[in-house]
Write a protein that holds these residues in place. Structure first.
Motif, PDB file in Angstrom:
ATOM      1  N   LEU A 130      -1.785  32.267  16.451  1.00  9.52           N
ATOM      2  CA  LEU A 130      -0.551  33.007  15.550  1.00  9.52           C
ATOM      3  C   LEU A 130      -1.213  34.262  15.214  1.00  9.52           C
ATOM      4  N   ILE A 131      -1.400  35.748  15.301  1.00  7.42           N
ATOM      5  CA  ILE A 131      -2.071  36.807  14.151  1.00  7.42           C
ATOM      6  C   ILE A 131      -0.273  37.706  13.907  1.00  7.42           C
ATOM      7  N   GLY A 132       0.160  37.536  12.492  1.00  5.24           N
ATOM      8  CA  GLY A 132       1.483  37.785  12.375  1.00  5.24           C
ATOM      9  C   GLY A 132       2.543  37.413  12.591  1.00  5.24           C
ATOM     10  N   LYS A 133       3.299  38.072  12.682  1.00  2.00           N
ATOM     11  CA  LYS A 133       4.607  37.314  13.306  1.00  2.00           C
ATOM     12  C   LYS A 133       4.643  38.141  15.421  1.00  2.00           C
ATOM     13  N   GLU A 134       3.653  38.914  15.534  1.00  2.00           N
ATOM     14  CA  GLU A 134       3.980  39.741  16.757  1.00  2.00           C
ATOM     15  C   GLU A 134       2.176  40.115  17.223  1.00  2.00           C
ATOM     16  N   GLY A 135       1.731  39.096  17.600  1.00  2.14           N
ATOM     17  CA  GLY A 135       0.936  38.706  17.757  1.00  2.14           C
ATOM     18  C   GLY A 135       0.014  37.546  17.895  1.00  2.14           C
ATOM     19  N   ALA A 136      -1.101  37.738  18.912  1.00  2.00           N
ATOM     20  CA  ALA A 136      -2.106  35.878  18.908  1.00  2.00           C
ATOM     21  C   ALA A 136      -3.056  35.960  19.369  1.00  2.00           C
ATOM     22  N   GLU A 137      -4.015  35.114  18.661  1.00  2.00           N
ATOM     23  CA  GLU A 137      -5.369  34.978  19.977  1.00  2.00           C
ATOM     24  C   GLU A 137      -5.654  33.572  20.308  1.00  2.00           C
ATOM     25  N   VAL A 138      -6.228  34.452  21.305  1.00  2.02           N
ATOM     26  CA  VAL A 138      -6.083  32.779  21.815  1.00  2.02           C
ATOM     27  C   VAL A 138      -7.640  32.272  22.833  1.00  2.02           C
ATOM     28  N   ARG A 139      -7.979  31.596  22.408  1.00  2.58           N
ATOM     29  CA  ARG A 139      -9.268  30.804  22.639  1.00  2.58           C
ATOM     30  C   ARG A 139      -9.405  29.869  23.973  1.00  2.58           C
ATOM     31  N   VAL A 140     -10.338  29.961  24.886  1.00  2.08           N
ATOM     32  CA  VAL A 140     -10.251  29.285  26.208  1.00  2.08           C
ATOM     33  C   VAL A 140     -11.786  28.555  25.559  1.00  2.08           C
ATOM     34  N   ASP A 141     -11.911  27.676  25.486  1.00  2.02           N
ATOM     35  CA  ASP A 141     -13.403  26.285  25.895  1.00  2.02           C
ATOM     36  C   ASP A 141     -13.880  25.844  27.098  1.00  2.02           C
ATOM     37  N   PHE A 142     -14.794  25.678  27.436  1.00  4.23           N
ATOM     38  CA  PHE A 142     -15.350  25.074  28.626  1.00  4.23           C
ATOM     39  C   PHE A 142     -15.980  23.780  29.091  1.00  4.23           C
ATOM     40  N   GLY A 183     -21.867  36.590  27.884  1.00  2.00           N
ATOM     41  CA  GLY A 183     -23.076  35.681  27.260  1.00  2.00           C
ATOM     42  C   GLY A 183     -22.193  35.012  26.320  1.00  2.00           C
ATOM     43  N   GLY A 184     -21.096  35.174  25.689  1.00  5.08           N
ATOM     44  CA  GLY A 184     -19.782  34.488  24.687  1.00  5.08           C
ATOM     45  C   GLY A 184     -20.287  33.221  24.464  1.00  5.08           C
ATOM     46  N   GLU A 185     -19.543  32.643  23.528  1.00  4.84           N
ATOM     47  CA  GLU A 185     -19.356  31.242  23.064  1.00  4.84           C
ATOM     48  C   GLU A 185     -17.982  30.979  23.762  1.00  4.84           C
ATOM     49  N   CYS A 186     -16.968  31.486  24.155  1.00  4.90           N
ATOM     50  CA  CYS A 186     -15.732  31.109  24.537  1.00  4.90           C
ATOM     51  C   CYS A 186     -14.897  32.048  25.234  1.00  4.90           C
ATOM     52  N   CYS A 187     -14.369  32.482  25.668  1.00  2.00           N
ATOM     53  CA  CYS A 187     -13.019  33.142  26.055  1.00  2.00           C
ATOM     54  C   CYS A 187     -12.316  33.877  24.413  1.00  2.00           C
ATOM     55  N   ARG A 188     -12.420  34.654  24.711  1.00  2.00           N
ATOM     56  CA  ARG A 188     -11.184  35.448  23.327  1.00  2.00           C
ATOM     57  C   ARG A 188      -9.905  35.900  24.316  1.00  2.00           C
ATOM     58  N   TYR A 189      -8.630  35.849  23.648  1.00  2.00           N
ATOM     59  CA  TYR A 189      -7.903  36.612  24.307  1.00  2.00           C
ATOM     60  C   TYR A 189      -7.186  37.500  22.905  1.00  2.00           C
ATOM     61  N   ILE A 190      -6.810  38.471  22.488  1.00  2.00           N
ATOM     62  CA  ILE A 190      -6.045  39.051  21.619  1.00  2.00           C
ATOM     63  C   ILE A 190      -4.713  39.721  21.790  1.00  2.00           C
ATOM     64  N   LEU A 191      -3.724  39.040  21.677  1.00  2.00           N
ATOM     65  CA  LEU A 191      -2.810  40.351  22.920  1.00  2.00           C
ATOM     66  C   LEU A 191      -1.444  40.020  21.552  1.00  2.00           C
ATOM     67  N   LYS A 192      -0.812  41.872  21.154  1.00  2.00           N
ATOM     68  CA  LYS A 192      -0.106  41.786  20.516  1.00  2.00           C
ATOM     69  C   LYS A 192       1.707  42.419  21.594  1.00  2.00           C
TER      70      LYS A 192
END
Length: 731
Positions: A130-142, A183-192
């Motif tokens: 969670l990023i504050g009360k109205e957001g989140a970062e989702v990390r996906v590792d393979f 080329g990233g280490e993982c997939c990151r998604y920022i949702l607000k």
């Protein structure tokens, strides 16, 4: 467990749940009505039944083929993202998920996804922060062995966006700052996201009402005209705004309730279906629990299925392990002629087993389903026969298994004429509940039947043993009587031969005395003969010189012949009395030595003798010499003088016996004379050789005494074969 540390599956193992592709297919059907979704599934080698099975998983190659065909048919390179946006459509989820989703916030939704991601894919780990009360970062590792493609990243991004929006919150922004496929280490998604306006207005309303309450309290304490007017105006304005807010909230709630109708109906339908399935299984269990006959068990099961199920027909096929085929057991929904067709032949088991879905279900012990059979008729398979004879449009097939052994298959389905002939997941679930109950009952019936058969065999064996014991006693008595009879016959033969010899001696003596008397009387009678007339003299001379000597000669010849026969009887009697001594005998050498004694006779008849491979046995040498000596002598005597003779001796092993064949190309024996071949004093065919006709009688007696048997096979004018079977080891 971290995805990078998961055990690596094989390329053919499933790693993606069918639920992912199911929502994808639903979106394609709704958004691209002109494309053939079945062509996409066929290209990916995925059946519609497998797609509808929540327990089915697909591998990476199938997913890639599915995506490639979808892009080709839709001409949309970003179709995966669009399908992801439709993943949280109210029709795309199950009833329970739709119902729960209406009460979740975005943060709660992401938390639920983290918990359930392993039920959708085995290639990654999902970590929301969670990023504050109205957001989140989702990390996906393979996982290190995963071979995901960029389109799957886009599909996942679309699902996350759709998920946030499905909660009723407003998506403010969505970003993908880091990508594994770039080329990233993982997939990151920022949702607000932001809270809905009505919730903000509701908070403002509550604060305003609290302020008005404080103002009215102050007005009562310190009244003023201007304050009263201001509070009155403010109160009316707030109440009007509250009414408007409540109306908007009510309309939104009504819309949300309308959306919940379908999931609720689905829940009710699913509950009814589950209840009906449980009821069917219970009724079948009650119907067959007391049955022990297979036919009655099958009849009871099909009767319950006919009454309780929505399907047009049901079939039970049982496995015949002796012939390894599936045969008709019982059915419902078919006409008598169709039942006759199924019962008269193994309709589902005789063709193309490697292509047979029914045999595949039986062998793999996994359920299968086939649909659209009126359009898709595979050649050289049981499906084609099923179509032609029964007009079946679709069916589900479940193996009947007990103790990990397939006993048969259970089928339900629909005909061409049925308006709704599609197979559902609930059909397979229902069969999966019925089949084990049926399997256990059939196995129990089989065990009971085997027990009854074994009991019958035991009773029959006991009866047979009693009968055998009775027959053994009878045989022993007969053997004892036979032995006594044989002894009596031997003694009788000895006595007869002894008693007959005394009269023969007397006859021979009297004949000799008569000859001597005649010789002495002749000189005395000669003077007297001279005095007789010519006629009387000739008659007396004929009597004394011819008739009497000839009669005496006949007497002596008969006595000599009878003496020979008495000696033969004595010899035959002694053969049965003598005891045999076992020793190692080389039959090849024994027969060779016997043929050497017949060299002159064979040469005079221009005959050849061929000795095959003869074994070494343990038996009485003297008896064997007498047996084969007589047979070879007979064969030589009766060779046809009009053609060169040929003898052949060969042997074969028959269990514990050795079978020796002696073939000749002699005169042969006619069919009517075959019965007296081994009879004493009987000679078949032309009597032009010396002998008393006892040789083969001796042979048969000796062979029997050794525990063997002898037979003769002959064709008149062609030749004869004597076959002697004797124990390889003398008892």
């Amino acid at each position: 467990m971290d995805a990078s540390h998961q055990s690596q599956p094989s390329p053919q193992d499933g790693i993606y749940s069918s639920r992912i592709l199911k929502s994808y297919i639903r979106y394609l059907k709704n958004a691209y009505t002109g494309i053939d979704t079945k062509a996409i599934l066929d290209h990916a080698e995925i059946s519609e039944f497998a797609l509808n099975d929540q327990g089915c998983w697909f591998n990476q190659e199938q997913a890639d083929r599915f995506q490639h065909k979808a892009e080709e048919l839709t001409q949309n390179p970003d179709i995966a993202f669009d399908a992801g946006l439709a993943a949280f459509d109210r029709h795309a989820l199950g009833a329970a998920q739709n119902y729960v989703l209406t009460f979740l916030s975005p943060a709660q939704l992401l938390s639920q996804i983290e918990k359930t991601v392993n039920s959708l894919t085995k290639t990654l780990t999902f970590t929301p922060q969670l990023i504050g009360k109205e957001g989140a970062e989702v990390r996906v590792d393979f996982a290190s062995w995963a071979h995901e493609q960029p389109y799957q990243c886009r599909n996942r991004f679309g699902m996350l966006i759709a998920g946030i929006q499905s909660t009723g919150y407003t998506l403010v922004s969505s970003d993908h700052p880091e990508c594994f496929f770039k080329g990233g280490e993982c997939c990151r998604y920022i949702l607000k996201w932001s809270r809905p306006v009505e919730k903000k207005l509701s908070t403002l309303r509550n604060i305003t009402l609290a302020g008005l309450a404080a103002g009215w309290t102050h007005q009562f304490i310190s009244p003023s005209d201007s304050g009263f007017k201001l509070l009155t105006f403010a109160t009316i304005a707030v109440l009007l705004g509250a009414c408007a807010l409540e109306g908007k909230a009510r309309r939104k709630l009504e819309a949300r309730l309308a959306q919940m109708k379908d999931p609720t109906a689905q829940l009710i339908d699913q509950a009814n279906s589950n209840y009906n399935n449980a009821l069917v299984t219970k009724e079948i269990g009650q119907a067959i629990k007391q049955e022990t006959e297979v036919a009655e068990i099958l009849r009871a099961v099909t009767e319950v299925m006919r009454q309780r199920l929505r399907h047009s027909f049901g079939i039970i096929l049982l496995h015949d392990p002796k012939k390894d085929i599936l045969v008709y057991g019982q059915s419902y929904g078919f006409a008598a002629e169709q039942q006759k067709i199924m019962a008269s032949s193994p309709l589902f088991a005789t063709t193309a087993r490697e292509e047979s879905k029914i045999w595949g279900a039986f062998r793999s012990q996994k359920s299968v389903a086939l649909e659209n059979l009126s359009k898709n008729r595979p050649d050289n398979s049981e499906v084609e026969k099923l179509n032609a004879a029964l007009k079946v449009e679709s069916f589900a097939c479940c193996p009947i298994v007990c103790d990990q052994t397939s006993l048969g298959v259970l089928l339900v389905g629909y005909f061409y004429s049925d308006p709704d002939a599609s197979i559902r997941e609930s059909d397979i679930s229902l069969l999966a509940g019925i089949a084990p109950v049926l399997g256990v009952t059939l196995r129990n019936a089989s065990l009971i039947q085997e027990k009854e058969i074994q009991l019958g065999e035991i009773l029959a064996l006991e009866e047979s043993q009693a009968l055998i014991a009775k027959e053994r006693d009878r045989a022993e008595r007969l053997a004892e009587d036979l032995q006594l009879t044989n002894e009596e016959l031997k003694n009788f033969a000895y006595i007869i031969s002894h008693d007959l010899r005394a009269p023969l001696v007397n006859i021979r003596g009297f004949a000799a005395e008569l000859t001597s008397s005649l010789r002495e009387a002749t000189p005395l009678l000669t003077p007297m003969i001279a005095q007789l007339g010519a006629g009387e003299r000739r008659e007396l001379e004929l009597l004394l010189q011819q008739d009497v000597p000839e009669a005496v000669g006949y007497i002596n010849s008969s006595v000599q012949r009878m003496d020979g026969q008495i000696n033969a009887i004595l010899k035959l009697s002694r053969l049965g009395r003598r005891e045999f001594k076992a020793e190692t005998v080389d039959l090849g050498q024994l027969v060779g030595d016997l043929l050497k004694t017949l060299t002159h006779q064979l040469a005079s008849r221009q005959a050849t003798a061929e000795i095959g491979t003869l074994p070494t046995i343990s038996s009485d040498r003297l008896a064997l010499e007498q047996i084969f000596g007589n047979l070879l002598d007979n064969a030589t005597k009766y060779l046809d003088p009009l053609r060169p003779g040929a003898l052949r001796i060969e042997a074969e092993q028959q269990g514990s016996d050795t079978l020796i064949h002696l073939h000749d190309n002699g005169r042969g024996i006619s069919a009517e004379e075959m019965e007296k071949v081994f009879a004493p004093f009987r000679r078949a065919g032309k009597i032009d050789t010396q002998g008393e006709g006892m040789g083969l009688a001796y042979v048969r007696t000796l062979v029997r005494a050794l525990g063997g048997r002898i037979s003769c096979n002959s064709t008149f004018g062609v030749g004869t074969t004597f076959s002697v079977s004797i124990p390889t080891q003398l008892p």
